[in-house]
Design an enzyme around this catalytic site. Sequence first.
Site, mmCIF file in Angstrom:
data_model
loop_
_atom_site.group_PDB
_atom_site.id
_atom_site.type_symbol
_atom_site.label_atom_id
_atom_site.label_comp_id
_atom_site.label_asym_id
_atom_site.label_seq_id
_atom_site.Cartn_x
_atom_site.Cartn_y
_atom_site.Cartn_z
ATOM 1 C CG ASP A 116 -1.595 -1.349 1.405
ATOM 2 O OD1 ASP A 116 -2.449 -1.678 0.574
ATOM 3 O OD2 ASP A 116 -1.255 -2.081 2.352
ATOM 4 C CG HIS B 290 -3.277 -5.215 3.332
ATOM 5 N ND1 HIS B 290 -2.817 -4.378 2.346
ATOM 6 C CD2 HIS B 290 -3.619 -6.358 2.705
ATOM 7 C CE1 HIS B 290 -2.878 -5.005 1.179
ATOM 8 N NE2 HIS B 290 -3.368 -6.195 1.372
HETATM 9 C C1 LMR Z 1 -3.741 -6.566 -2.412
HETATM 10 O O1 LMR Z 1 -3.652 -5.576 -1.691
HETATM 11 O O2 LMR Z 1 -3.388 -6.572 -3.586
HETATM 12 C C2 LMR Z 1 -4.308 -7.850 -1.861
HETATM 13 O O3 LMR Z 1 -4.234 -7.872 -0.486
HETATM 14 C C3 LMR Z 1 -5.694 -8.007 -2.340
HETATM 15 C C4 LMR Z 1 -6.233 -9.386 -2.048
HETATM 16 O O4 LMR Z 1 -7.310 -9.470 -1.437
HETATM 17 O O5 LMR Z 1 -5.602 -10.374 -2.438
#
Ligand code: LMR
Length: 323
Positions: free
Chosen positions: A149, A177
């Site tokens: 992120d 997250h």
């Molecule tokens: C991401 O942020 O790309 C992953 O956590 C998304 C997911 O749910 O696989």
Amino acid sequence: MINNSIAYSLLFSIAKGDVFGKDQPVILVLLDIPVMMGVLEGVVMELQDCAIPVLREVIATDKEEVAFKDLDVAILVGSMPRREGMERKDLLKANVAIFKSQGAALEKYAKKTVKVLVVGNPANTNCLIAAKSAPSIPKENFSCLTRLDHNRARSQVAMRCGVPASHVKNVIIWGNHSSTQYPDVHHCKVNMSGSEVGCFEAVKDDAWLKGDFISTVQLRGAAVIKARKLSSAMSAAKAICDHVRDIWFGTAPGEFVSMGVYSSGNKYGVPEDLIYSFPVEIKNKTWKIVNDLPVNDFSRSKMDATAAELVDERDTAVTFLGE
Ligand code: LMR
């Protein structure tokens, strides 16, 4: 666990020195479920075929007592993915079982100095469960991945300013997250033609920074899944490398990065006993929350909202711990 494309990208990066350096010999231990052992053997062959001098050994196993023995670093990539018709609670319950077991195995077999990074979702709460299940390993040794992120936020600002991502520093991801995370640029600096300026001054579009920028980062994982029909893998592996490399070698002077870490003792009023993403500085393989940043009302409400989601996840997850 190796059964996914994050791990497939990650292994090559670690083996070739992106994390621990080009001269550090490494032994990779790959854990997966029994049904994947054949596939895992293929990955082992490929790693051998890379003929990387520092890669001394690759061990593939479906046994936690083999996988966690004397580990220095554990990267827990696998988790139970959400399937159609599954409630959030079902997902949490399945993951509590996985991370309780892996935490207990760390407790039993790993070095007490082991650094544990949890990637599998819901990463913060999975990390909390693993830490709680390994009481003799310091809580500070556990973290969860929000660097993906962080990198997403950094890149969005860089693209907007027309500068390389390396010219953007000190973005912050607060909280979970998940889509409640708060990507914050109030302390971010951008190097514009050689001079460092605040992000708002560099971008010159407050409405974007307080609106679409935030939602783009919050929803980026879902956007990648929609486009690729698969979740982020290459960028997740890169973020894992960034995260572990920073634990190993420390953060650059004057820079902080985002990591999900134990909230106890933080100065931002985030409830105790959560794994919450904060700005951290790292030295001697030890992180410290950057605790003195001013927080305005806009940020406060977003930091509280993501904390509330984590409290809720934790409270649900701990009810499954005793089962
Ligand atoms: C991401 O942020 O790309 C992953 O956590 C998304 C997911 O749910 O696989």
